[in-house]
Design an enzyme around this catalytic site. Sequence first.
Site, mmCIF file in Angstrom:
data_model
loop_
_atom_site.group_PDB
_atom_site.id
_atom_site.type_symbol
_atom_site.label_atom_id
_atom_site.label_comp_id
_atom_site.label_asym_id
_atom_site.label_seq_id
_atom_site.Cartn_x
_atom_site.Cartn_y
_atom_site.Cartn_z
ATOM 1 N N GLY A 1 59.079 -13.200 -15.041
ATOM 2 C CA GLY A 1 57.617 -13.114 -15.070
ATOM 3 C C GLY A 1 57.630 -11.227 -14.862
ATOM 4 C CG ASP B 1 50.937 -18.330 -4.734
ATOM 5 O OD1 ASP B 1 50.596 -18.425 -4.075
ATOM 6 O OD2 ASP B 1 51.631 -19.427 -5.466
ATOM 7 C CG ASP C 1 53.718 -17.458 -17.596
ATOM 8 O OD1 ASP C 1 54.493 -17.492 -16.437
ATOM 9 O OD2 ASP C 1 54.479 -19.279 -17.644
ATOM 10 C CD GLU D 1 59.665 -12.899 -6.784
ATOM 11 O OE1 GLU D 1 59.531 -13.130 -7.841
ATOM 12 O OE2 GLU D 1 60.743 -13.749 -6.675
#
Length: 302
Positions: free
Chosen positions: A169, A226, A282, A222
């Site tokens: 990511g 979350d 994604d 990063e």
Amino acid sequence: MVRARARIPVTGAPTEEVPPPFAHNAEYEFARILDFYGIDWQYEPRTFPLRYDRGHVTEAFSPDFYLPDLSLYVELTTLKPNLTAEKNRKMRLLKELYPGVNIIMLKKRDYLRLLAKYGYGPLSPGQVPDIDRVLITASKLQQRIGQLGAQISRDYAGKEPVLVGVLRGVLCFMADLMRHISVPSTIDLMAISSYEGNGSAAVRILKDLDENIKGQDVLLVEDIVDTGMTLNHIIDYLNTKRPASIKVCTLLDKRARRIVNVPLDYVAFEVPDEFVVGYGLDFQQRFRNLPFIAVLKHELLP
Ligand code: IMP
């Protein structure tokens, strides 16, 4: 003259009343599509005189939209063919009289193709129905990442940090951020398994660092924090390699969902408690190629 910025969801034709200043639903819908992509627009900002009679304008034409980023006027045609012929005549006249003016006539089904063509992302019409709204436009991403890069460069003056990215990511963010860091620096990448509910017991390292970070100043990069559980695990792992320091830089901070309270040194954007995709992030491996951060439609999530 009316200006607007990305904020309204655009999925399907609007069903509510057409708000001012728009004359037709198609115009309102087009404005919403432009908002969706974060493209600036002006509604009927200019009237072009087409014919004069003894110093008076006897015929004029006001294109529906002007898109300043593209230097382009847009006229929408959702009209019946006999009226389109009249519009075509005016368009021809306008092009003759104002050769420097860029103007196109658009059919509804051409909208998305046009926007993709002018570089607002490889978003295919097939992907649009899955996206609820754009949260952070491509230009906002670039602007903020430039600021972060400058701040990091100041903070690491006299040092040579190693940027450690966690695949996949972080790809877009890391690629852009590193180009805004002016102190000498190196990069390394790792990949880890994430929880999939398939019985795997713990995070596994799928790709370890290539270089030895002992005694180095590590900047962990990063995509999104979350719950904080992934980041917490990675920091513990990196600490076993005894770097001189570890700081964390994240593109997105979804603070509302935090479980493990890991300290974040650099945050580009805070995001609400929604599932976001694009710019590397994604959903089931799709949407990484979107040039902006968008919110996925809730119905798509399990
Ligand atoms: P955490 O361990 O809960 O902090 O999750 C971090 C990882 O979950 C991120 O590196 C992403 O790969 C993934 N993730 C969390 N939220 C999202 C999201 O909204 N969109 C895409 N991926 C996400």
